[in-house]
Write a protein that holds these residues in place. Sequence first.
Motif, PDB file in Angstrom:
ATOM      1  N   ASP A  62       0.843  -1.214   0.000  1.00 39.14           N
ATOM      2  CA  ASP A  62       0.000   0.000   0.000  1.00 39.14           C
ATOM      3  C   ASP A  62       0.872   1.257   0.000  1.00 39.14           C
ATOM      4  N   THR A  63       0.346   2.313  -0.674  1.00 38.31           N
ATOM      5  CA  THR A  63       0.966   3.637  -0.538  1.00 38.31           C
ATOM      6  C   THR A  63       0.122   4.379   0.493  1.00 38.31           C
ATOM      7  N   VAL A  64       0.773   4.797   1.574  1.00 37.40           N
ATOM      8  CA  VAL A  64      -0.007   5.329   2.692  1.00 37.40           C
ATOM      9  C   VAL A  64       0.306   6.804   2.984  1.00 37.40           C
ATOM     10  N   LEU A  65      -0.730   7.460   3.497  1.00 34.71           N
ATOM     11  CA  LEU A  65      -0.624   8.871   3.908  1.00 34.71           C
ATOM     12  C   LEU A  65      -0.281   8.867   5.397  1.00 34.71           C
ATOM     13  N   ASP A 105      -2.005   4.870  13.272  1.00 27.23           N
ATOM     14  CA  ASP A 105      -1.536   6.251  13.033  1.00 27.23           C
ATOM     15  C   ASP A 105      -1.650   6.631  11.557  1.00 27.23           C
ATOM     16  N   VAL A 106      -1.816   5.641  10.680  1.00 31.23           N
ATOM     17  CA  VAL A 106      -1.864   5.923   9.242  1.00 31.23           C
ATOM     18  C   VAL A 106      -3.174   6.633   8.915  1.00 31.23           C
ATOM     19  N   LEU A 107      -3.082   7.783   8.217  1.00 28.03           N
ATOM     20  CA  LEU A 107      -4.273   8.623   7.962  1.00 28.03           C
ATOM     21  C   LEU A 107      -5.146   8.034   6.859  1.00 28.03           C
ATOM     22  N   GLY A 108      -4.475   7.503   5.828  1.00 27.62           N
ATOM     23  CA  GLY A 108      -5.268   7.000   4.704  1.00 27.62           C
ATOM     24  C   GLY A 108      -4.392   6.261   3.702  1.00 27.62           C
ATOM     25  N   ILE A 109      -5.055   5.669   2.700  1.00 27.21           N
ATOM     26  CA  ILE A 109      -4.339   4.976   1.632  1.00 27.21           C
ATOM     27  C   ILE A 109      -4.478   5.813   0.365  1.00 27.21           C
ATOM     28  N   LEU A 110      -3.330   6.026  -0.337  1.00 27.24           N
ATOM     29  CA  LEU A 110      -3.324   6.827  -1.564  1.00 27.24           C
ATOM     30  C   LEU A 110      -3.512   5.903  -2.762  1.00 27.24           C
ATOM     31  N   LEU A 112      -8.074   7.432   0.485  1.00 28.40           N
ATOM     32  CA  LEU A 112      -9.111   6.647   1.176  1.00 28.40           C
ATOM     33  C   LEU A 112      -8.816   6.763   2.678  1.00 28.40           C
ATOM     34  N   PRO A 113      -9.619   7.547   3.410  1.00 30.71           N
ATOM     35  CA  PRO A 113      -9.354   7.683   4.852  1.00 30.71           C
ATOM     36  C   PRO A 113      -9.478   6.333   5.563  1.00 30.71           C
ATOM     37  N   LEU A 114      -8.695   6.140   6.611  1.00 29.80           N
ATOM     38  CA  LEU A 114      -8.742   4.868   7.340  1.00 29.80           C
ATOM     39  C   LEU A 114      -9.536   5.006   8.646  1.00 29.80           C
ATOM     40  N   LEU A 115     -10.105   3.841   9.072  1.00 25.98           N
ATOM     41  CA  LEU A 115     -10.832   3.766  10.354  1.00 25.98           C
ATOM     42  C   LEU A 115     -11.927   4.842  10.436  1.00 25.98           C
TER      43      LEU A 115
END
Lengths: 99, 99, 99, 99, 99, 99, 99
Positions: free
Chosen positions: B66-69, B92-97, D6-9
């Motif tokens: 995954d590429t993560v924000l 803690d990961v905000l989102g997936i790009l 894509l925001p998480l949680l």
Amino acid sequence: MAKKILPLLDRILVEKIVAPKKSVGGVLLPESASASKVNSGKVIATGPGGRAKDGTPIPMTVKEGDTVLLPEFGGTEVKIGEKELFIYRNDDVLGILVE
Amino acid sequence: MAKKILPLLDRILVEKIVAPKKSVGGVLLPESASASKVNSGKVIATGPGGRAKDGTPIPMTVKEGDTVLLPEFGGTEVKIGEKELFIYRNDDVLGILVE
Amino acid sequence: MAKKILPLLDRILVEKIVAPKKSVGGVLLPESASASKVNSGKVIATGPGGRAKDGTPIPMTVKEGDTVLLPEFGGTEVKIGEKELFIYRNDDVLGILVE
Amino acid sequence: MAKKILPLLDRILVEKIVAPKKSVGGVLLPESASASKVNSGKVIATGPGGRAKDGTPIPMTVKEGDTVLLPEFGGTEVKIGEKELFIYRNDDVLGILVE
Amino acid sequence: MAKKILPLLDRILVEKIVAPKKSVGGVLLPESASASKVNSGKVIATGPGGRAKDGTPIPMTVKEGDTVLLPEFGGTEVKIGEKELFIYRNDDVLGILVE
Amino acid sequence: MAKKILPLLDRILVEKIVAPKKSVGGVLLPESASASKVNSGKVIATGPGGRAKDGTPIPMTVKEGDTVLLPEFGGTEVKIGEKELFIYRNDDVLGILVE
Amino acid sequence: MAKKILPLLDRILVEKIVAPKKSVGGVLLPESASASKVNSGKVIATGPGGRAKDGTPIPMTVKEGDTVLLPEFGGTEVKIGEKELFIYRNDDVLGILVE
């Protein structure tokens, strides 16, 4: 007779691994030039495991013999004879280093 | 032999993505002029998952590849050979790009 | 008649072990030169055990007679007659020292 | 190709709504004179939902397309190309603005 | 008519025990020379018991008449007529002193 | 068209009640001389209710139309057009004022 | 018509009891010379009860008409007409004063 420490609960006993800085003649070893700068160590002994807030037993995720990646801070230093050892909590260990 | 890190519990191992600032000749690339200013990275490896307060296993929400924000702060830096990697917690990961 | 302390809940009563510094003639004992620098003590008495957040009883992990490895800080000092004793919580004990 | 987050949680992605201050000629618009001073925005995307302390899934209370009333502080800024977006937690949203 | 205090929940009412410093003639009593320096008191009354986080009743571990070992700090002073009394929580009591 | 705020979760929307200080002629109204100094307000709208730590729904204890006694501090100010409104959490409300 | 406060959840409404300092002629009353220095009050009204972390209802331990022993600090002051009243939480009350 040497003393042995049996860690309690979720604690682990670790001997730190210090990357070799220089060769015998003082020449910077090529391998160490690009040596990894990680805070790592060998697990000497582990406790039986911790407990969740409601008392439920929590299994350990590291075991004796593992080479572990340790956090930058934390750990309690314990000197037994000449040996400098450290006590960490299981959940503080970042990862396991495998070849 | 190169070392590999197996993250523990709900941790993930990330290699940061740095937006290309200038072309070979030093000219500001048009794409980068409006380059997104995000703290992002590629997931190299993940732990098996964390635990709730009462010990219940909690599944991961990001996976390898995954590429993560990433959040602005936090993350533990780990240098393995020439590679600068970072360890974050799954939550803690905000989102997936995605493209 | 001497007083006795019955620790409550998950507390333990400990008498600290102080490594012998010098021989009678004041000569630094070889053994103590490389004496372990650990904060340790003998368990004199323990409470019945603590409780989890929801009241569930939590068993003790140390018992009377154990030689225990204590954290650097913490512990409440109690002087009974000439004796200097300390009260710790069961979960603060780092490990048990065995020969 | 544009990137999508894509925001998480329990996170939501929001584009802030800025009240129009002045008309083209710089004249203070009557509507804006008494314009509401609220920190609001449009929900672009939401995560699947958060988890309670014991891991139980917690449903979201805002959805894509909602106009939401945001707290004065908090939110993580994320710049994707020219767009300034913000990431908030579902439970931080004060309310939904309806006409 | 004298007032009586009924402690609530997990509280206990304690009258402190002060070690006798000097004899009537002001001579330092031998017993007190090596008097224990402990913060102790007699339990005058106790509440019915506290509650865990989820409301489960938690039984008391000290009872009326016990001589208790008190922590160095804490406790609320209450003066009823000439009597100086203190209110502590059950779980703050370090231990019970028995002859 | 005027905007309406639907509070989320356990939040309530309140319009503050300000005690009349002076009569039209500026004379201190007798009623107000001994006017209550309370921070109170009228409930305009409420959210559906909050959640306990484990996600269990928690019912509201105030409803639209109640006159409520508010804490001295806290509350988020929201200006909608000319109206100054405040958002509080259900559990922060001290009491309900009845005639 | 006078206003009445219905406390919410686990709150109680208390009117403080102030010990009489001097007789009409200003002579220090014998009773008051050794007057108890306690922060006490009469319970005017109580809420229905609080909730545990998981939402379980928690019964009150004080009732209307009780004379209660209050902590040194805390409590919210509320002035209704000439009356100075205070709002406390049920669990903050130290004890009940009985003759």
